[in-house]
Design an enzyme around this catalytic site. Structure first.
Site, PDB file in Angstrom:
ATOM      1  CB  SER A 269      -0.950  -0.037   1.207  1.00  0.00           C
ATOM      2  OG  SER A 269      -1.935   0.966   1.118  1.00  0.00           O
ATOM      3  CG  HIS A 444      -5.824  -2.405   1.144  1.00  0.00           C
ATOM      4  ND1 HIS A 444      -5.314  -1.974  -0.067  1.00  0.00           N
ATOM      5  CD2 HIS A 444      -5.112  -1.723   2.097  1.00  0.00           C
ATOM      6  CE1 HIS A 444      -4.358  -1.086   0.144  1.00  0.00           C
ATOM      7  NE2 HIS A 444      -4.211  -0.922   1.437  1.00  0.00           N
TER       8      HIS A 444
END
Length: 467
Positions: A269, A444
């Protein structure tokens, strides 16, 4: 049937937009109230009024802080020993128009104002005025111990956790988890793991690292860092947590301290942006780059990059829930501080309650990362790295494409609701040799957390690939 589904989807979107408008209007009002409350609380607890980013105030940078242009870049110099490029500071910190402001027709404050002034010997004849909250932090850096006029932010602040983990004794280097001989021994190369936003090194040390084989460990040292402001790393209250500061701390804490030569990078990320910036600084040393869910949003022509990324990451919608959380974190400085006080300041209590509730059967490493940060760190990192990198990341991707020969692999969860899969394909469009792997059924976080064994095996294959 298809028409009915389409109509239902349209109705759902309309309902989401209507509810979102009402909810965020209320949050805008709450933010104004919290702004006043925290100004009073800060004055009572710290003996000074603290400016915030929700105001449009801007001041010149007098005295010990000199603002000037050199080589086309705006530079802030403090005591001639510290420099900060103002381009590192994202305008989204102080230009986040609320729904209330939009309804009233008010405009956002400008990023910087200019006025002509008498030329200085070492700079051009242009002086800039900077947002007062930024100048307050810079003045805190420049102020001496006895300077009562511009009191620096205490660290930790009254609203931060005061435990030893959150406030390490060594404030000059990051916390680094090291597996393998510290001096390098007979290892051939190293691997650097970088976590994402409001996370910690535990994201890697509790998932992937335990599954790296003995053969791979015999030839490599494994490093996992807690980024500046997170986990067990320092959390300075006088930092703006810019891309430059994050990268320099990684260099000082890992590359220079452990005399790292050739190395691979694995990043998740937000860490992907740091990974790319680091790779560009060490093009001859990087052997491979592995990015997991990189936050890259190509900016259309005519759009202001930072504001476009802000709207993409935080669309101010109540659904999906992760988008609502991102919107609150990005748009509301004081509401975010409130959440930080409730969760981060009292993280030990929450962790204990969770352990007791689960009968000590569930590891809390994700909670450790989520709770162990300060609001100043998370707020500035979010804006200056995610939003502020809108223009810089393109240059980094082009440099990786043109100047590096290492392999680039990108993983993305097919069910990622925070960062769409298109982000990874956008990276591939910039670096055609990049290999994109979309993992169905993963989001995620579970792109790593629920497939750590597979990821460790795949990483070893990447590291063993010779180029």
């Amino acid at each position: 049937m298809a028409a009915a589904r389409s109509a239902l989807a349209s109705a759902g979107r309309a309902a989401n937009e209507a509810v979102s408008f009402v909810v965020f209007m209320l949050l805008d009002a709450l933010e104004l109230l919290l702004c006043l409350l925290y100004k009073v609380a800060d004055y009572v607890a710290e003996g000074a009024w603290r400016p915030c980013y929700c105001s449009s105030s801007a001041v010149a940078a007098p005295g010990k802080i000199v603002v000037a242009e050199r080589g086309g870049s705006k530079v802030v110099s403090m005591l001639s020993s510290t420099k900060l490029l103002l381009e590192d500071v994202s305008d989204t910190l102080y230009t986040r128009p609320s729904l209330l402001a939009g309804a009233a027709g008010s405009s956002s404050p400008p990023s910087f104002s200019r006025r002509r002034e008498k030329a200085r010997p070492s700079a051009s004849a242009t002086t800039l005025t900077v947002h007062s909250a930024i100048v307050q932090i810079l003045r805190g850096k420049a102020a001496g111990a006895g300077d009562d006029e511009h009191k620096p932010y205490p660290s930790p602040r009254w609203s931060d956790c005061h435990c030893a983990n959150c406030n390490p004794a060594d404030a000059d280097r990051l916390f680094v988890h090291v597996e393998g001989p510290h001096d390098g021994g007979d290892t051939e190369e190293d691997v650097l793991f970088i976590h994402g936003f409001i996370s910690s090194s535990g994201f890697w040390t509790e998932t992937v690292l335990p599954h790296v084989s003995r053969e791979a460990r015999a030839r490599r040292r494994l490093f996992a860092v807690d980024l500046l402001g997170f986990g067990r790393s320092p959390k300075p209250a006088d930092s703006l947590y810019t891309l430059r500061e994050h990268v320099e701390m990684i260099e000082r804490s890992v590359i220079e301290r452990y005399k790292v030569g050739a190395f691979h990078i694995v990043a998740h990320s937000l860490g992907s942006i740091l990974a790319l910036a680091l790779a560009v600084k060490y093009p001859a040393a990087v052997r491979s780059i592995t990015l997991v869910a990189p936050p890259y949003f190509p900016v259309p022509k005519g759009e202001m990059g930072t504001q476009y990324v802000l709207r993409a990451v935080a669309p101010r919608r109540v659904w999906p829930a992760i988008a609502f959380g991102a919107s609150v974190a990005c748009w509301y400085e004081h509401l975010g501080r409130t959440v930080s006080i409730v969760l981060c300041k009292h993280h030990r209590l929450w962790e204990l309650a969770f352990r007791v509730f689960t009968l000590y059967r569930v590891k809390t490493y994700l909670m450790d990362g989520f709770f162990c940060h300060t609001h100043i760190a998370s707020w500035h990192t979010l804006h200056n790295i995610i939003c502020g990198s809108a223009g810089k990341i393109d240059k980094c991707l082009e440099a990786v494409r043109d100047q590096l020969t290492c392999g680039v692999t990108i993983y993305h969860g097919g069910d990622d609701e925070l960062l769409p899969v298109g982000c990874s394909y956008a990276v591939q469009s910039k670096i055609p040799r990049a290999n994109v792997k979309v993992i169905d059924g993963k989001d995620h976080v579970t792109i790593v957390v629920q497939r750590q064994r597979e990821l460790a095996r795949e990483l070893e294959e990447i590291w063993d690939t010779k180029r």
